[in-house]
Design an enzyme around this catalytic site. Structure first.
Site, PDB file in Angstrom:
ATOM      1  N   ALA A  51       0.960  -1.023  -0.015  1.00 30.89           N
ATOM      2  CA  ALA A  51       0.061  -0.037  -0.060  1.00 30.89           C
ATOM      3  C   ALA A  51       0.958   1.200   0.291  1.00 30.89           C
ATOM      4  O   ALA A  51       2.049   1.183   0.686  1.00 30.89           O
ATOM      5  CB  ALA A  51      -0.904   0.168   1.237  1.00 30.89           C
ATOM      6  N   VAL A  53       1.030   4.582   1.544  1.00 29.43           N
ATOM      7  CA  VAL A  53       0.461   5.333   2.991  1.00 29.43           C
ATOM      8  C   VAL A  53       0.228   6.936   2.605  1.00 29.43           C
ATOM      9  O   VAL A  53      -0.687   7.252   3.462  1.00 29.43           O
ATOM     10  CB  VAL A  53       1.209   5.363   4.011  1.00 29.43           C
ATOM     11  CG1 VAL A  53       1.482   3.922   4.418  1.00 29.43           C
ATOM     12  CG2 VAL A  53       2.710   6.018   3.952  1.00 29.43           C
ATOM     13  N   SER A 139      11.642   9.044  17.272  1.00 27.53           N
ATOM     14  CA  SER A 139      12.699   9.204  16.879  1.00 27.53           C
ATOM     15  C   SER A 139      13.321  10.213  18.236  1.00 27.53           C
ATOM     16  O   SER A 139      12.719  11.107  18.389  1.00 27.53           O
ATOM     17  CB  SER A 139      13.149   9.640  15.694  1.00 27.53           C
ATOM     18  OG  SER A 139      14.394  10.034  15.614  1.00 27.53           O
ATOM     19  N   TYR A 152      11.992  15.773   8.664  1.00 30.71           N
ATOM     20  CA  TYR A 152      12.102  14.404   9.445  1.00 30.71           C
ATOM     21  C   TYR A 152      11.853  14.733  11.057  1.00 30.71           C
ATOM     22  O   TYR A 152      10.841  14.147  11.478  1.00 30.71           O
ATOM     23  CB  TYR A 152      13.326  13.706   9.322  1.00 30.71           C
ATOM     24  CG  TYR A 152      13.171  12.224  10.173  1.00 30.71           C
ATOM     25  CD1 TYR A 152      12.734  11.101   9.625  1.00 30.71           C
ATOM     26  CD2 TYR A 152      14.005  12.246  11.274  1.00 30.71           C
ATOM     27  CE1 TYR A 152      12.794  10.168  10.219  1.00 30.71           C
ATOM     28  CE2 TYR A 152      13.899  11.057  11.928  1.00 30.71           C
ATOM     29  CZ  TYR A 152      13.440   9.851  11.518  1.00 30.71           C
ATOM     30  OH  TYR A 152      13.454   8.677  12.239  1.00 30.71           O
ATOM     31  N   SER A 155       7.975  15.929  11.600  1.00 30.74           N
ATOM     32  CA  SER A 155       7.079  14.708  11.336  1.00 30.74           C
ATOM     33  C   SER A 155       7.054  13.761  12.755  1.00 30.74           C
ATOM     34  O   SER A 155       6.150  13.490  13.169  1.00 30.74           O
ATOM     35  CB  SER A 155       7.360  13.972   9.971  1.00 30.74           C
ATOM     36  OG  SER A 155       8.717  13.315  10.038  1.00 30.74           O
ATOM     37  N   LYS A 156       8.231  13.567  13.237  1.00 31.53           N
ATOM     38  CA  LYS A 156       8.350  12.539  14.303  1.00 31.53           C
ATOM     39  C   LYS A 156       7.708  13.462  15.631  1.00 31.53           C
ATOM     40  O   LYS A 156       7.124  12.562  16.251  1.00 31.53           O
ATOM     41  CB  LYS A 156       9.781  12.012  14.459  1.00 31.53           C
ATOM     42  CG  LYS A 156      10.390  11.076  13.528  1.00 31.53           C
ATOM     43  CD  LYS A 156       9.497   9.970  13.345  1.00 31.53           C
ATOM     44  CE  LYS A 156       9.918   8.917  12.366  1.00 31.53           C
ATOM     45  NZ  LYS A 156       9.496   7.599  12.349  1.00 31.53           N
ATOM     46  N   ALA A 189      21.475   0.187  14.451  1.00 31.59           N
ATOM     47  CA  ALA A 189      22.460  -0.397  13.534  1.00 31.59           C
ATOM     48  C   ALA A 189      21.444  -1.242  12.642  1.00 31.59           C
ATOM     49  O   ALA A 189      21.482  -2.514  12.467  1.00 31.59           O
ATOM     50  CB  ALA A 189      23.439  -1.344  14.176  1.00 31.59           C
ATOM     51  N   THR A 190      20.871  -0.625  11.311  1.00 31.70           N
ATOM     52  CA  THR A 190      20.041  -1.089  10.513  1.00 31.70           C
ATOM     53  C   THR A 190      20.893  -1.102   9.125  1.00 31.70           C
ATOM     54  O   THR A 190      21.923  -0.173   8.864  1.00 31.70           O
ATOM     55  CB  THR A 190      18.749  -0.348  10.388  1.00 31.70           C
ATOM     56  OG1 THR A 190      19.158   0.833   9.602  1.00 31.70           O
ATOM     57  CG2 THR A 190      17.913  -0.377  11.519  1.00 31.70           C
TER      58      THR A 190
END
Length: 259
Positions: A51, A53, A139, A152, A155-156, A189-190
């Site tokens: 989808a 969003v 965040s 960013y 928005s968070k 850590a992504t």
């Protein structure tokens, strides 16, 4: 049923780890993705639905399909999706298009998801309503701001300090035991953060006010999401911003001066 909304473009992030965690706990899971299904394809007994969003009809269809394909309406909605434009741009130089797109994904998207979720919750049975809750993934940028990433951060912050306290008061008119909280990590850590975190000087600045002096792992955040989602462990936790940041107290405005 648990539903995770994710726009992660690379595998191994918070959303994927959270899906794995909830499956290990025996939950029925629906995982949303935007364009890249990634490793979700390899997970057994997980319903995956695409989808956009930013699109009202697409989000409404997402919740309908989740209910149809996974045996009932969503009871716990985890709003994990989000974009972080990688270009370092201050507000003075930011293009309107970047600002509008970030807020469309990171703020309008959660609004549409929550609206569709709450509308479906009105017709859910008591068992679903008793476990109903929304969990935003915020965040440290929403708490401390983030220079050159104001879109960013804004928005968070809106999720953490606007929607969370508002919806925790609204959800109870539909589900008397319903809860709304936000789980807010710092650097994780992504794969998406891998290149940035190779910069030792950057990591030192990022952790300068963090007592634990470590970058968190996706499992650290996923475990906290599971704890918050549980009505047994967190049934009286409502309207809270839960920081998963190692105790971070702020940001250094500038790199440390050379000695």
């Amino acid at each position: 049923m648990f539903m995770f909304s994710s726009l992660e473009q690379q595998v191994g992030g918070i959303g994927l780890e959270a899906v794995r965690t909830f499956r290990q706990l025996g939950a029925r899971v629906t995982a949303h993705y935007n364009s890249n299904i990634g490793e979700l394809r390899t997970l057994e007994d997980v319903t995956c639905i695409q989808a956009d969003v930013r699109d009202e009809a697409s989000v409404d269809r997402l919740l309908q399909q989740a209910a149809e394909q996974n045996g009932g309406p969503v009871s716990v909605l985890v709003v994990n999706h989000g974009i972080w434009p990688s270009n370092n741009t201050g507000i003075a130089d930011m293009e309107l298009g970047q600002w509008q797109n970030t807020l469309a994904v990171n703020l309008t998207g959660p609004f549409l998801l929550c609206r569709a979720y709450l509308r479906a919750l009105r017709n859910a049975d008591v068992a679903v309503k008793d476990t109903a809750n929304i969990i935003f993934i915020g965040s440290t940028a929403g708490k401390f701001g983030e220079a050159n990433h104001g879109d960013y951060a804004a928005s968070k912050s809106a999720l953490m300090y606007g929607l969370t306290p508002t919806l925790k008061n609204e959800i109870v008119s539909i589900a008397p035991r319903g809860r709304v909280n936000s789980v807010n990590p710092g650097w994780v850590a992504t794969p998406m953060a891998e290149e940035t975190l190779k910069d030792t000087a950057f990591v030192e600045r990022a952790l300068a006010t963090t007592p634990l002096q470590k970058v968190s792992l996706p499992v650290d955040v996923a475990t906290q999401i599971a704890v918050v989602a549980s009505p047994v462990l967190s049934g009286h936790i409502n309207g809270m911003n839960i920081m998963v940041d190692g105790g971070m107290e702020g940001r250094l405005l500038f790199p440390p001066k050379a000695q």
